[in-house]
Design a protein around this motif. Structure first.
Motif, short mmCIF file in Angstrom:
data_model
loop_
_atom_site.label_atom_id
_atom_site.label_comp_id
_atom_site.label_asym_id
_atom_site.label_seq_id
_atom_site.Cartn_x
_atom_site.Cartn_y
_atom_site.Cartn_z
N ALA A 215 0.83 -1.20 0.00
CA ALA A 215 0.00 0.00 0.00
C ALA A 215 0.86 1.25 0.00
CB ALA A 215 -0.92 0.00 1.22
N HIS A 216 0.33 2.31 -0.59
CA HIS A 216 0.98 3.64 -0.59
C HIS A 216 2.35 3.60 -1.26
CE1 HIS A 216 -2.08 4.99 2.35
NE2 HIS A 216 -1.87 3.84 2.96
N LEU A 217 2.57 2.66 -2.16
CA LEU A 217 3.88 2.48 -2.80
C LEU A 217 4.99 2.28 -1.76
CD1 LEU A 217 3.95 5.11 -5.71
CD2 LEU A 217 3.47 2.68 -5.89
N GLY A 218 4.59 1.92 -0.53
CA GLY A 218 5.58 1.70 0.53
C GLY A 218 6.14 2.98 1.13
N MET A 219 5.46 4.11 0.94
CA MET A 219 6.02 5.39 1.40
C MET A 219 6.36 5.36 2.89
SD MET A 219 2.72 8.00 1.70
CE MET A 219 2.21 7.86 -0.02
N PRO A 220 7.46 6.00 3.29
CA PRO A 220 8.41 6.77 2.48
C PRO A 220 9.55 5.94 1.92
CG PRO A 220 8.98 7.02 4.77
CD PRO A 220 7.77 6.12 4.74
N GLU A 221 9.51 4.62 2.18
CA GLU A 221 10.60 3.75 1.70
C GLU A 221 10.29 3.27 0.28
OE1 GLU A 221 10.36 2.78 6.29
OE2 GLU A 221 8.91 2.83 4.65
N TYR A 222 9.92 4.21 -0.59
CA TYR A 222 9.51 3.87 -1.94
C TYR A 222 10.53 2.97 -2.64
CZ TYR A 222 6.49 8.10 -1.49
OH TYR A 222 5.60 9.05 -1.08
N GLU A 223 11.75 3.41 -2.68
CA GLU A 223 12.74 2.70 -3.49
C GLU A 223 13.07 1.32 -2.93
OE1 GLU A 223 15.67 5.72 -5.48
OE2 GLU A 223 15.18 6.48 -3.48
N GLU A 224 13.06 1.18 -1.61
CA GLU A 224 13.31 -0.13 -1.02
C GLU A 224 12.20 -1.12 -1.39
OE1 GLU A 224 13.50 2.78 0.46
OE2 GLU A 224 15.15 2.86 1.92
N PHE A 225 10.97 -0.66 -1.39
CA PHE A 225 9.86 -1.55 -1.77
C PHE A 225 9.85 -1.81 -3.28
CE2 PHE A 225 8.23 -0.46 2.48
CZ PHE A 225 7.93 -1.75 2.92
N PHE A 226 10.29 -0.84 -4.07
CA PHE A 226 10.46 -1.11 -5.50
C PHE A 226 11.45 -2.26 -5.69
CE2 PHE A 226 9.31 3.27 -7.54
CZ PHE A 226 8.06 3.21 -6.93
N GLY A 227 12.48 -2.26 -4.87
CA GLY A 227 13.47 -3.33 -4.96
C GLY A 227 12.85 -4.69 -4.71
N LEU A 228 11.95 -4.79 -3.74
CA LEU A 228 11.28 -6.06 -3.49
C LEU A 228 10.39 -6.45 -4.67
CD1 LEU A 228 10.31 -5.73 0.29
CD2 LEU A 228 12.12 -7.15 -0.72
N ALA A 229 9.71 -5.47 -5.26
CA ALA A 229 8.87 -5.77 -6.42
C ALA A 229 9.72 -6.22 -7.61
CB ALA A 229 8.04 -4.55 -6.80
N LEU A 237 2.28 -2.93 -6.11
CA LEU A 237 2.21 -1.73 -5.30
C LEU A 237 0.92 -0.99 -5.63
CD1 LEU A 237 5.43 -1.57 -6.84
CD2 LEU A 237 5.70 -0.71 -4.51
N ASP A 238 0.32 -0.35 -4.61
CA ASP A 238 -0.82 0.51 -4.94
C ASP A 238 -0.44 1.97 -4.75
OD1 ASP A 238 -1.78 1.69 -2.44
OD2 ASP A 238 -2.91 -0.13 -1.98
N THR A 239 -1.17 2.83 -5.43
CA THR A 239 -0.80 4.24 -5.52
C THR A 239 -1.34 5.09 -4.39
OG1 THR A 239 -2.78 4.87 -6.77
CG2 THR A 239 -0.88 4.06 -8.04
N THR A 240 -2.01 4.49 -3.42
CA THR A 240 -2.79 5.22 -2.43
C THR A 240 -2.05 6.43 -1.84
OG1 THR A 240 -3.96 3.20 -1.86
CG2 THR A 240 -4.07 4.99 -0.28
N MET A 241 -2.60 7.61 -2.11
CA MET A 241 -2.14 8.90 -1.60
C MET A 241 -0.80 9.36 -2.17
SD MET A 241 -3.50 9.00 2.36
CE MET A 241 -3.37 10.80 2.40
N ALA A 242 -0.13 8.51 -2.93
CA ALA A 242 1.17 8.88 -3.49
C ALA A 242 1.00 9.98 -4.53
CB ALA A 242 1.84 7.67 -4.11
N PHE A 243 1.96 10.87 -4.58
CA PHE A 243 2.09 11.94 -5.58
C PHE A 243 1.11 13.10 -5.38
CE2 PHE A 243 2.67 7.75 -7.77
CZ PHE A 243 4.05 7.72 -7.69
N THR A 244 0.16 12.97 -4.47
CA THR A 244 -0.78 14.08 -4.25
C THR A 244 -0.05 15.23 -3.57
OG1 THR A 244 -1.48 13.23 -2.10
CG2 THR A 244 -2.73 12.48 -4.02
N ASP A 245 -0.61 16.43 -3.73
CA ASP A 245 0.00 17.58 -3.09
C ASP A 245 0.11 17.39 -1.58
OD1 ASP A 245 0.24 18.82 -5.54
OD2 ASP A 245 -1.57 20.05 -5.29
N PHE A 246 -0.92 16.77 -0.99
CA PHE A 246 -0.92 16.53 0.45
C PHE A 246 0.30 15.71 0.86
CE2 PHE A 246 -2.07 13.82 4.08
CZ PHE A 246 -2.49 14.76 5.01
N THR A 247 0.52 14.59 0.19
CA THR A 247 1.61 13.68 0.57
C THR A 247 2.97 14.23 0.16
OG1 THR A 247 0.11 11.80 0.38
CG2 THR A 247 2.46 11.33 0.33
#
Length: 318
Positions: A215-229, A237-247
């Protein structure tokens, strides 16, 4: 997986939908309509017993520590039927009931509620959950036999190690059944005792075929979770809340990782966190569009990847 029928969505809207902001509804529909999609599939939406959901909302209202102390107004604070109606009005063909326990003895009860909710909400992908406790394998098996098509695990709220020995038989059962598990395991918006990529890496080392959806592309450890994928072909990975102005204001996505996100395009799924989001639903879609990764990527993420994963049929006439 079986070819599950989901009713087609009329891009122009249809009578009987619950009315939300007309401009937002129109923009959501324009978004997927101009991509040539039959609608959206959102793998990260929350439906749970009303009194439980109200407690969740109360936690956000009180700026509980797991929210990172952020102001978090609930944009779609509506009754259950109204919330489902909003998603239908937006053109979400299929969604989930992401429900989760925060203590032992709660998961089986939630799963019982979810059976009934799925029965009366045919466009909801029957969702179940689990917790590291005696009997977890038995009630996970019961949920699978009752027709569960996706599980939710929340490492942050549940404050448990996903590699706990009590969970190993359940993970094995779900891996064998090929049932996806949407798991909040990243350390956003606030870290937990067992969040981060290391505990999940231990789970995957034992169950490499487990269909984990981070969930949430693994934020804030985005790149580490990309590595697992990148290492495990069934990790998504799901995009939940990622890239929004809020996040982006507190856990920005590293732009150097965009090529890796593009390359993982067949394993990224649309998620929103509806209704528990502090901004309009359409913001998530606009945020994905701003990445400028192309219409093929958007079509895959917003519909086709999840439709394939869950065996959703194309609407008649397409």
């Amino acid at each position: 997986m079986d070819d599950h029928r989901v009713a087609p969505v009329d891009p122009a809207g249809s009578p009987g939908h619950v009315s939300v902001g007309g401009a937002e509804t129109a923009e959501v529909r324009r978004f997927w309509g101009r991509l040539g999609l039959p609608g959206l599939v959102d793998v990260h939406t929350h439906f749970m017993p009303e009194r439980v959901l109200h407690k969740v909302w109360g936690y956000f209202d009180a700026l509980g520590p797991l929210t990172g102390g952020l102001e978090w107004p609930i944009t779609y604070r509506k009754a259950e039927a109204e919330r489902a109606g909003v998603l239908r009005e937006f053109g979400v063909r299929a969604f989930t009931a992401m429900l989760y326990p925060h203590k032992p003895g709660m998961a089986r009860w939630l799963n019982g509620w979810a059976v009934d909710f799925a029965r009366r909400t045919p466009d909801c992908l029957h969702t179940a959950t689990l917790y590291p406790e005696p009997g977890v394998e038995a009630y996970v098996r019961e949920a699978v036999e009752a027709g569960a098509r996706v599980f939710k695990a929340h490492v942050q709220v549940g404050a448990y190690d996903p590699a706990d020995e009590l969970l190993q038989p359940a993970w094995g059962l779900l891996a064998e059944a090929g049932i996806p598990v949407v798991i909040h395991c990243g350390s956003g918006p606030a870290p937990g005792k067992h969040t981060g990529p290391e505990p999940i890496a231990r789970v995957l080392a034992r169950h490499p075929r487990l269909r984990l959806v981070v969930a949430h592309l693994g934020m804030p450890e985005y790149e580490e979770f990309f590595g697992l994928a990148e290492r495990y072909g069934e990790v998504r990975l799901d995009t939940t809340m990622a890239f929004t102005d809020f996040t982006e204001g507190f856990m920005p996505f590293p732009r150097r990782a965009l090529p890796r996100l593009a390359a993982l395009g067949d394993r990224v799924l649309l998620g929103s966190d509806f209704p528990n989001i502090p901004y309009p639903y359409v913001d998530q879609l606009h945020a994905l569009e701003r990445l400028d990764l192309g219409e093929d990527w958007l079509r895959a993420v917003c519909h086709d990847n999840a439709a394939g994963l869950f065996g959703l049929s194309a609407p008649s006439g397409l």
